[in-house]
Design an enzyme around this catalytic site. Sequence first.
Site, PDB file in Angstrom:
ATOM      1  N   SER A   1     -13.780  17.761  70.325  1.00 49.73           N
ATOM      2  CA  SER A   1     -14.784  17.769  71.389  1.00 49.73           C
ATOM      3  C   SER A   1     -16.189  17.851  70.808  1.00 49.73           C
ATOM      4  O   SER A   1     -17.172  17.833  71.527  1.00 49.73           O
ATOM      5  CB  SER A   1     -14.538  18.940  72.352  1.00 49.73           C
ATOM      6  OG  SER A   1     -14.545  20.161  71.648  1.00 49.73           O
TER       7      SER A   1
ATOM      8  N   ASN B   1     -11.847  30.765  73.599  1.00 48.66           N
ATOM      9  CA  ASN B   1     -11.708  30.677  75.059  1.00 48.66           C
ATOM     10  C   ASN B   1     -12.832  31.403  75.794  1.00 48.66           C
ATOM     11  O   ASN B   1     -13.380  30.896  76.775  1.00 48.66           O
ATOM     12  CB  ASN B   1     -10.356  31.254  75.504  1.00 48.66           C
ATOM     13  CG  ASN B   1      -9.196  30.467  74.935  1.00 48.66           C
ATOM     14  OD1 ASN B   1      -9.404  29.440  74.275  1.00 48.66           O
ATOM     15  ND2 ASN B   1      -7.972  30.929  75.182  1.00 48.66           N
TER      16      ASN B   1
ATOM     17  N   THR C   1     -34.026   6.411 114.573  1.00 52.98           N
ATOM     18  CA  THR C   1     -32.673   6.958 114.688  1.00 52.98           C
ATOM     19  C   THR C   1     -31.784   5.729 114.836  1.00 52.98           C
ATOM     20  O   THR C   1     -32.221   4.726 115.410  1.00 52.98           O
ATOM     21  CB  THR C   1     -32.493   7.873 115.917  1.00 52.98           C
ATOM     22  OG1 THR C   1     -32.714   7.095 117.103  1.00 52.98           O
ATOM     23  CG2 THR C   1     -33.459   9.062 115.906  1.00 52.98           C
ATOM     24  N   HIS C   2     -30.606   5.772 114.291  1.00 53.03           N
ATOM     25  CA  HIS C   2     -29.703   4.600 114.296  1.00 53.03           C
ATOM     26  C   HIS C   2     -30.375   3.379 113.659  1.00 53.03           C
ATOM     27  O   HIS C   2     -30.047   2.248 114.009  1.00 53.03           O
ATOM     28  CB  HIS C   2     -29.251   4.244 115.715  1.00 53.03           C
ATOM     29  CG  HIS C   2     -28.832   5.418 116.533  1.00 53.03           C
ATOM     30  ND1 HIS C   2     -27.538   5.875 116.570  1.00 53.03           N
ATOM     31  CD2 HIS C   2     -29.550   6.244 117.322  1.00 53.03           C
ATOM     32  CE1 HIS C   2     -27.475   6.935 117.364  1.00 53.03           C
ATOM     33  NE2 HIS C   2     -28.685   7.190 117.829  1.00 53.03           N
TER      34      HIS C   2
ATOM     35  N   SER D   1     -36.286 -11.149  89.074  1.00 53.12           N
ATOM     36  CA  SER D   1     -35.008 -11.842  88.987  1.00 53.12           C
ATOM     37  C   SER D   1     -35.117 -12.881  87.879  1.00 53.12           C
ATOM     38  O   SER D   1     -36.169 -13.483  87.681  1.00 53.12           O
ATOM     39  CB  SER D   1     -34.712 -12.522  90.319  1.00 53.12           C
ATOM     40  OG  SER D   1     -33.865 -13.631  90.127  1.00 53.12           O
TER      41      SER D   1
ATOM     42  N   LYS E   1     -39.125 -13.014  93.103  1.00 61.26           N
ATOM     43  CA  LYS E   1     -38.532 -11.709  93.413  1.00 61.26           C
ATOM     44  C   LYS E   1     -39.198 -10.531  92.701  1.00 61.26           C
ATOM     45  O   LYS E   1     -39.591 -10.616  91.558  1.00 61.26           O
ATOM     46  CB  LYS E   1     -37.040 -11.702  93.025  1.00 61.26           C
ATOM     47  CG  LYS E   1     -36.151 -12.500  93.939  1.00 61.26           C
ATOM     48  CD  LYS E   1     -36.075 -11.960  95.353  1.00 61.26           C
ATOM     49  CE  LYS E   1     -35.250 -10.706  95.450  1.00 61.26           C
ATOM     50  NZ  LYS E   1     -33.828 -10.938  95.254  1.00 61.26           N
TER      51      LYS E   1
ATOM     52  N   GLU F   1     -32.693   1.451  93.767  1.00 56.69           N
ATOM     53  CA  GLU F   1     -31.304   0.977  93.827  1.00 56.69           C
ATOM     54  C   GLU F   1     -30.430   1.674  92.801  1.00 56.69           C
ATOM     55  O   GLU F   1     -29.305   2.090  93.094  1.00 56.69           O
ATOM     56  CB  GLU F   1     -31.263  -0.538  93.582  1.00 56.69           C
ATOM     57  CG  GLU F   1     -31.828  -1.339  94.728  1.00 56.69           C
ATOM     58  CD  GLU F   1     -31.846  -2.819  94.409  1.00 56.69           C
ATOM     59  OE1 GLU F   1     -31.132  -3.575  95.079  1.00 56.69           O
ATOM     60  OE2 GLU F   1     -32.563  -3.223  93.467  1.00 56.69           O
TER      61      GLU F   1
ATOM     62  N   TYR G   1      -6.575  30.046  80.345  1.00 54.67           N
ATOM     63  CA  TYR G   1      -7.203  28.902  79.685  1.00 54.67           C
ATOM     64  C   TYR G   1      -6.154  27.848  79.357  1.00 54.67           C
ATOM     65  O   TYR G   1      -5.049  28.157  78.903  1.00 54.67           O
ATOM     66  CB  TYR G   1      -7.911  29.331  78.379  1.00 54.67           C
ATOM     67  CG  TYR G   1      -8.485  28.136  77.642  1.00 54.67           C
ATOM     68  CD1 TYR G   1      -9.720  27.609  77.984  1.00 54.67           C
ATOM     69  CD2 TYR G   1      -7.750  27.486  76.638  1.00 54.67           C
ATOM     70  CE1 TYR G   1     -10.231  26.491  77.344  1.00 54.67           C
ATOM     71  CE2 TYR G   1      -8.262  26.371  75.988  1.00 54.67           C
ATOM     72  CZ  TYR G   1      -9.491  25.871  76.349  1.00 54.67           C
ATOM     73  OH  TYR G   1      -9.997  24.755  75.730  1.00 54.67           O
TER      74      TYR G   1
ATOM     75  N   GLN H   1     -11.261  21.653  78.206  1.00 54.46           N
ATOM     76  CA  GLN H   1     -12.227  21.041  77.287  1.00 54.46           C
ATOM     77  C   GLN H   1     -12.897  19.828  77.949  1.00 54.46           C
ATOM     78  O   GLN H   1     -14.018  19.465  77.604  1.00 54.46           O
ATOM     79  CB  GLN H   1     -11.491  20.626  76.008  1.00 54.46           C
ATOM     80  CG  GLN H   1     -12.348  19.896  75.010  1.00 54.46           C
ATOM     81  CD  GLN H   1     -11.670  19.825  73.656  1.00 54.46           C
ATOM     82  OE1 GLN H   1     -11.461  20.856  73.008  1.00 54.46           O
ATOM     83  NE2 GLN H   1     -11.292  18.641  73.229  1.00 54.46           N
TER      84      GLN H   1
HETATM   85  N1  ARG Z   1     -13.164  23.046  72.510  1.00 55.73           N
HETATM   86  C1  ARG Z   1     -12.519  23.952  73.381  1.00 55.73           C
HETATM   87  C2  ARG Z   1     -13.047  23.737  74.820  1.00 55.73           C
HETATM   88  O1  ARG Z   1     -14.031  23.112  74.949  1.00 55.73           O
HETATM   89  C3  ARG Z   1     -12.795  25.354  72.978  1.00 55.73           C
HETATM   90  C4  ARG Z   1     -11.709  26.304  73.318  1.00 55.73           C
HETATM   91  C5  ARG Z   1     -10.487  25.959  72.562  1.00 55.73           C
HETATM   92  N2  ARG Z   1      -9.500  26.975  72.615  1.00 55.73           N
HETATM   93  C6  ARG Z   1      -8.327  26.830  72.054  1.00 55.73           C
HETATM   94  N3  ARG Z   1      -7.502  27.808  72.104  1.00 55.73           N
HETATM   95  N4  ARG Z   1      -7.952  25.703  71.484  1.00 55.73           N
HETATM   96  O2  ARG Z   1     -12.456  24.187  75.776  1.00 55.73           O
END
Ligand code: ARG
Length: 455
Positions: free
Chosen positions: A22, A109, A154-155, A276, A282, A289, A316, A321
């Site tokens: 991550s 966690n 309105t509408h 455009s 245009k 938008e 958890y 993640q």
């Molecule tokens: N990268 C994890 C998250 O964003 C951190 C916690 C991971 N905990 C674990 N026991 N693997 O949630």
Amino acid sequence: MALWGGRFSADTNKDVAEFTESVSFDKRLYKYDIAGSKAHAAMLASCRIIPEKTAKAICSELDRILKKIEDGSFKFTTELEDIHMHIESALIKALGDEGARVHTARSRNDQVCLDIRLYLRDEIKSISSGIKAFQKTLVKKAKANINVIMPGFTHLQHAQPVLFAHHLLAYVEMLKRDKTRMLDCLKRINVLPLGSGALAGTTLPINRETVRKILKFDSVSGNSMDSVADRDFACEFLSDLAIFAMHISRFSEDIILWSSQEFNFIELSDAFCTGSSLMPQKKNPDVAEISRGKTARVYGDLMALLTLCKGLPMTYNRDLQEDKEPLFDAIDTVNKILSVFPPMIATMELNKKRMLEAASDPALMATDLAEKLVEKGVPFRTAHHKVGSLVKWCRENKRSLNKLNLKEMKLSIPEASEDFLKLFSPESSVSKREVYGGTGPGQVKKQIELWLKKL
Ligand code: ARG
């Protein structure tokens, strides 16, 4: 081998490492991770769980790591999973055993929950000040155009004349709710989760109150299991962003309509439009938008997070993640909107003549006529009916309400007198609506002054 690799005899498969990492997105939490670790280390020392000297070494090394991340010299690698592992590994690399003490009485966690809460605390402050600046832009635009009259709808049908300023202040009200909603959410965010451990707290004699004070949280979470499982605060903030985006999409729609040839109420600055590639004539209201379009994306982010949390068993789960990308995406999207939308409004030109013309259809003053009758003692329903039949008579005889003489008006409205004939200008219609919250110029000016004081 990963920091958690003690019970493993083989390295993680490369694709698995890529799949489970991550750090590519949670590295944006680095500042908060470091602040959390510093507070944690200081607390561990004050509780005599680690030596004071070690805590000091940890904190100064964390500061060095912070600098390295900020100057771009820190190396990120998917092998180290997430931002928490990166920072801890760097610490251990630099300090050896001393660095290895930072993760005492802590789990990723509770650590990740802490980081997100710290991050959101800052984001809420900056987004709400962005909203405030946007409100200011709108109030200034309202003040500068206090005399501009347009039809209110309105509408999507012409309804009654209103001040353009009143229309803009409607958005100022919506933005106020958006801002207060976010600040309210801050109360739920500002609770310290650290000290919850993986899920059950710790056997070590930590002091969570010390960490709370250092990191300026309002309170300490009361249930370690809830603390590591909870993402309500993120769902809540995302729904606040979704409502904000919904308001922006409605504003966008007004801008798109007003800049169309049919309405021709406004002219957007060239800097906020594109052309455009095919039709040379245009000029498209792209910012509006795309803002309307981005709303879909923010809704998607909210749905992703709600769906992510749905049905997750306590406590958890690694699924969590996946909370970060939708959260970050919605925040980035809203920040982008806030960078282009207010200046688009500030720089747009009003076609005042055209707006007034559209509000000048005497039919828009039919309600004023009915209310005049109420002043003369006629029950409103009866008055409504009489004016309705006058409108019908005008249509059938191809006459305009504002061109009638008293005799003609009396055909449907025997109670009419000379002053009834003067009701059909948009200026007089607007000026009579001085009820609190109404579009009367006195009221709108008062609101503008109130807002200028507040903002
Ligand atoms: N990268 C994890 C998250 O964003 C951190 C916690 C991971 N905990 C674990 N026991 N693997 O949630």
